[in-house]
Design a protein around this motif. Structure first.
Motif, PDB file in Angstrom:
ATOM      1  N   HIS A  86      -2.401  -3.720   6.756  1.00  0.00           N
ATOM      2  CA  HIS A  86      -2.467  -4.407   8.047  1.00  0.00           C
ATOM      3  C   HIS A  86      -3.935  -4.682   8.337  1.00  0.00           C
ATOM      4  O   HIS A  86      -4.763  -3.771   8.287  1.00  0.00           O
ATOM      5  N   PRO A  87      -4.310  -5.924   8.641  1.00  0.00           N
ATOM      6  CA  PRO A  87      -5.734  -6.255   8.790  1.00  0.00           C
ATOM      7  C   PRO A  87      -6.392  -5.590  10.001  1.00  0.00           C
ATOM      8  O   PRO A  87      -7.591  -5.297   9.960  1.00  0.00           O
ATOM      9  N   GLU A  88      -5.653  -5.332  11.053  1.00  0.00           N
ATOM     10  CA  GLU A  88      -6.270  -4.753  12.252  1.00  0.00           C
ATOM     11  C   GLU A  88      -6.261  -3.223  12.234  1.00  0.00           C
ATOM     12  O   GLU A  88      -7.277  -2.596  12.523  1.00  0.00           O
ATOM     13  N   THR A  89      -5.138  -2.609  11.907  1.00  0.00           N
ATOM     14  CA  THR A  89      -5.029  -1.155  11.974  1.00  0.00           C
ATOM     15  C   THR A  89      -5.362  -0.484  10.647  1.00  0.00           C
ATOM     16  O   THR A  89      -5.482   0.737  10.595  1.00  0.00           O
ATOM     17  N   GLN A  90      -5.457  -1.240   9.575  1.00  0.00           N
ATOM     18  CA  GLN A  90      -5.706  -0.733   8.223  1.00  0.00           C
ATOM     19  C   GLN A  90      -4.561   0.145   7.701  1.00  0.00           C
ATOM     20  O   GLN A  90      -4.742   0.869   6.726  1.00  0.00           O
ATOM     21  N   ALA A  91      -3.394   0.085   8.348  1.00  0.00           N
ATOM     22  CA  ALA A  91      -2.215   0.808   7.870  1.00  0.00           C
ATOM     23  C   ALA A  91      -1.795   0.183   6.544  1.00  0.00           C
ATOM     24  O   ALA A  91      -1.905  -1.035   6.351  1.00  0.00           O
ATOM     25  N   THR A  92      -1.334   1.013   5.623  1.00  0.00           N
ATOM     26  CA  THR A  92      -0.950   0.516   4.303  1.00  0.00           C
ATOM     27  C   THR A  92       0.517   0.802   4.029  1.00  0.00           C
ATOM     28  O   THR A  92       1.134   1.664   4.656  1.00  0.00           O
ATOM     29  N   TRP A  93       1.051   0.070   3.047  1.00  0.00           N
ATOM     30  CA  TRP A  93       2.429   0.250   2.597  1.00  0.00           C
ATOM     31  C   TRP A  93       2.471  -0.057   1.107  1.00  0.00           C
ATOM     32  O   TRP A  93       1.847  -1.010   0.628  1.00  0.00           O
ATOM     33  N   THR A  94       3.194   0.753   0.338  1.00  0.00           N
ATOM     34  CA  THR A  94       3.244   0.586  -1.111  1.00  0.00           C
ATOM     35  C   THR A  94       4.175  -0.538  -1.537  1.00  0.00           C
ATOM     36  O   THR A  94       4.138  -0.976  -2.681  1.00  0.00           O
ATOM     37  N   GLY A  95       5.031  -0.979  -0.651  1.00  0.00           N
ATOM     38  CA  GLY A  95       6.000  -2.000  -1.013  1.00  0.00           C
ATOM     39  C   GLY A  95       7.321  -1.389  -1.436  1.00  0.00           C
ATOM     40  O   GLY A  95       8.248  -2.083  -1.823  1.00  0.00           O
ATOM     41  N   ARG A  96       7.413  -0.074  -1.375  1.00  0.00           N
ATOM     42  CA  ARG A  96       8.636   0.637  -1.728  1.00  0.00           C
ATOM     43  C   ARG A  96       9.289   1.190  -0.478  1.00  0.00           C
ATOM     44  O   ARG A  96       8.610   1.565   0.470  1.00  0.00           O
ATOM     45  N   GLY A  97      10.592   1.265  -0.522  1.00  0.00           N
ATOM     46  CA  GLY A  97      11.322   1.804   0.621  1.00  0.00           C
ATOM     47  C   GLY A  97      11.405   0.796   1.753  1.00  0.00           C
ATOM     48  O   GLY A  97      11.124  -0.403   1.592  1.00  0.00           O
ATOM     49  N   LYS A  98      11.792   1.285   2.903  1.00  0.00           N
ATOM     50  CA  LYS A  98      11.955   0.425   4.067  1.00  0.00           C
ATOM     51  C   LYS A  98      10.590  -0.072   4.531  1.00  0.00           C
ATOM     52  O   LYS A  98       9.622   0.679   4.606  1.00  0.00           O
ATOM     53  N   ALA A  99      10.520  -1.342   4.844  1.00  0.00           N
ATOM     54  CA  ALA A  99       9.264  -1.942   5.274  1.00  0.00           C
ATOM     55  C   ALA A  99       8.866  -1.375   6.630  1.00  0.00           C
ATOM     56  O   ALA A  99       9.720  -1.159   7.495  1.00  0.00           O
ATOM     57  N   PRO A 100       7.564  -1.134   6.831  1.00  0.00           N
ATOM     58  CA  PRO A 100       7.113  -0.626   8.119  1.00  0.00           C
ATOM     59  C   PRO A 100       7.282  -1.679   9.216  1.00  0.00           C
ATOM     60  O   PRO A 100       7.426  -2.880   8.950  1.00  0.00           O
ATOM     61  N   ARG A 101       7.263  -1.212  10.444  1.00  0.00           N
ATOM     62  CA  ARG A 101       7.508  -2.093  11.575  1.00  0.00           C
ATOM     63  C   ARG A 101       6.483  -3.231  11.664  1.00  0.00           C
ATOM     64  O   ARG A 101       6.846  -4.364  11.981  1.00  0.00           O
ATOM     65  N   TRP A 102       5.225  -2.960  11.313  1.00  0.00           N
ATOM     66  CA  TRP A 102       4.223  -4.016  11.420  1.00  0.00           C
ATOM     67  C   TRP A 102       4.500  -5.152  10.454  1.00  0.00           C
ATOM     68  O   TRP A 102       4.182  -6.296  10.738  1.00  0.00           O
ATOM     69  N   ILE A 103       5.137  -4.875   9.319  1.00  0.00           N
ATOM     70  CA  ILE A 103       5.530  -5.932   8.367  1.00  0.00           C
ATOM     71  C   ILE A 103       6.743  -6.689   8.916  1.00  0.00           C
ATOM     72  O   ILE A 103       6.754  -7.919   8.920  1.00  0.00           O
ATOM     73  N   THR A 104       7.746  -5.960   9.359  1.00  0.00           N
ATOM     74  CA  THR A 104       8.970  -6.630   9.838  1.00  0.00           C
ATOM     75  C   THR A 104       8.693  -7.441  11.093  1.00  0.00           C
ATOM     76  O   THR A 104       9.237  -8.539  11.253  1.00  0.00           O
ATOM     77  N   ASP A 105       7.839  -6.925  11.993  1.00  0.00           N
ATOM     78  CA  ASP A 105       7.481  -7.692  13.196  1.00  0.00           C
ATOM     79  C   ASP A 105       6.731  -8.966  12.829  1.00  0.00           C
ATOM     80  O   ASP A 105       6.980 -10.039  13.393  1.00  0.00           O
ATOM     81  N   ALA A 106       5.800  -8.864  11.856  1.00  0.00           N
ATOM     82  CA  ALA A 106       5.029 -10.044  11.442  1.00  0.00           C
ATOM     83  C   ALA A 106       5.938 -11.078  10.786  1.00  0.00           C
ATOM     84  O   ALA A 106       5.799 -12.279  11.009  1.00  0.00           O
TER      85      ALA A 106
END
Length: 123
Positions: A86-106
């Motif tokens: 995430h460009p603002e919060t620097q939160a990361t996700w590996t691409g595995r499992g359920k997508a985090p909320r910041w990805i689904t919201d975007a």
């Protein structure tokens, strides 16, 4: 009615337990004798020496106690490098499992998931 003291009751139960353990040992000895005879009979039938049995027994139990249960193979978790950030919060996700909320919201807002790729940032 008389009350029995703790020590008296404990002593009585320990004696009873000793009798039961002796019965268990007797029962086990009775059960073992036919099994041992069966093993000896099979060894004679197939011309198996006690040394062969000992060697086979030691191969199977090498490195562990004979009565110890086998442990499952230890699994090691690999660390997976994050694929999205995430460009603002620097939160990361590996691409595995359920997508985090910041990805689904975007994505719901119309932004492509590819916009968050870490490889795209460094390129």
């Amino acid at each position: 009615m008389t009350r029995t003291s703790y020590n008296t009751e404990k002593s009585r139960l320990e004696k009873e337990m000793a009798k039961l353990q002796k019965k268990i040992q007797t029962l086990q000895a009775k059960e073992r004798k036919p099994k041992v005879a069966e093993i000896v009979r099979a060894m004679r039938e197939y011309d198996i020496s006690p040394e062969e049995i000992a060697a086979a027994f030691n191969r199977k139990t090498a490195g562990r106690a004979p009565s110890a249960p086998r442990k499952a193979a230890a699994t090691t978790k690999r660390v997976i490098a994050p694929k999205y950030r995430h460009p603002e919060t620097q939160a990361t996700w590996t691409g595995r499992g359920k997508a985090p909320r910041w990805i689904t919201d975007a994505e719901a807002a119309g932004t492509s998931r590819d916009a968050f790729l870490i490889a795209a940032e460094s390129a």
